[in-house]
Design an enzyme around this catalytic site. Structure first.
Site: not given
Length: 252
Positions: A57, A204
């Protein structure tokens, strides 16, 4: 005579219209994101192949993006990056690098809001604003969407699907966002009870230790016999249904 001719012409026009309508009826695709009375995103995929997907992400910084891309390149694997509109706007060169390397470009909403608290119109705006930014920058239509915070309800999933997207969740959370350290990331993923064929792993690109842990993480998972594929290659695109856990199952 005129009445018979008019009746004949009307009949001929009706037949022609009906034939045209039949000719252009689109192919019906059999899919269902519903299970147990809920509409669900794809958490993982039911597959006999030892394939898994690594996802990142991208909503904040980009300090480690190039390092992550280099590690992925060294292992010759493709991943999926879910990007917010703000990140796309701030780091367009990174978006182009991700695309050029052959990774999936995924939609993570425009402003990383809680999607289940928005109106349906606002949900659609959150999806399509970043969609148009990426389309303008890369020429690519994204088809994978991950809701911020992993939050969703039936309306979120239905809106995502109506926008031409596959809603994607994850089955293995690396917990890299908790900043416990590189070793913790590796151990969390490798020892996860949900690590199996078809797993989708959440990471992430802006987390403190993700890039530091990535090489060992990939090596450990390859040592278990897993092959990495981007989400676009892992999921079924049509003729599927979901079970109550969010596992996507083929109907073919």
């Amino acid at each position: 005579m005129k009445k018979k001719l008019r009746t004949f012409l009307l009949g001929a026009l009706l037949l022609a219209f009906t034939a045209a309508a039949i000719q252009y009826v689109p192919t019906v695709v059999s899919v269902s994101n519903s299970a147990g009375g809920r509409d669900l995103p794809i958490y993982c995929v039911d597959t006999p192949k030892p394939q898994i997907s690594l996802t990142f992400d991208a909503a904040w910084g980009n300090e480690d993006t190039q390092k992550i891309l280099n590690i992925l390149k060294n292992h010759n694997i493709k991943a999926t990056f879910f990007m917010t509109g703000g990140w796309v706007e701030k780091y367009p060169d990174d978006v182009l690098l991700i695309q050029a390397a052959g990774h999936d470009l995924g939609n993570h909403s425009e402003t990383h809001k809680h999607m289940n608290k928005l109106s349906n119109e606002e949900k659609q705006e959150e999806i399509m604003m970043v969609h148009e930014k990426v389309k303008k920058l890369t020429g690519k239509d994204m088809t994978l969407f991950r809701a911020p915070y992993g939050e969703y309800d039936n309306d979120v999933i239905r809106t995502v699907v109506s926008c031409g997207y596959y809603p994607i969740q994850w089955s293995v959370d690396s917990l890299d966002w908790k900043d416990y350290g590189a070793d913790s990331i590796v151990e969390t993923v490798v020892n996860s009870k949900s690590l199996e064929n078809g797993a989708i792993i959440l990471c992430h690109n802006g987390a403190k230790y993700t890039a530091q842990a990535l090489d060992e993480l990939i090596t450990s998972l390859e040592g278990k016999g897993f092959e990495f594929v981007p989400v676009s290659q892992l999921i079924y695109k049509d003729k599927y249904h979901m079970d109550v856990t969010g596992k996507q199952i083929s109907d073919k």
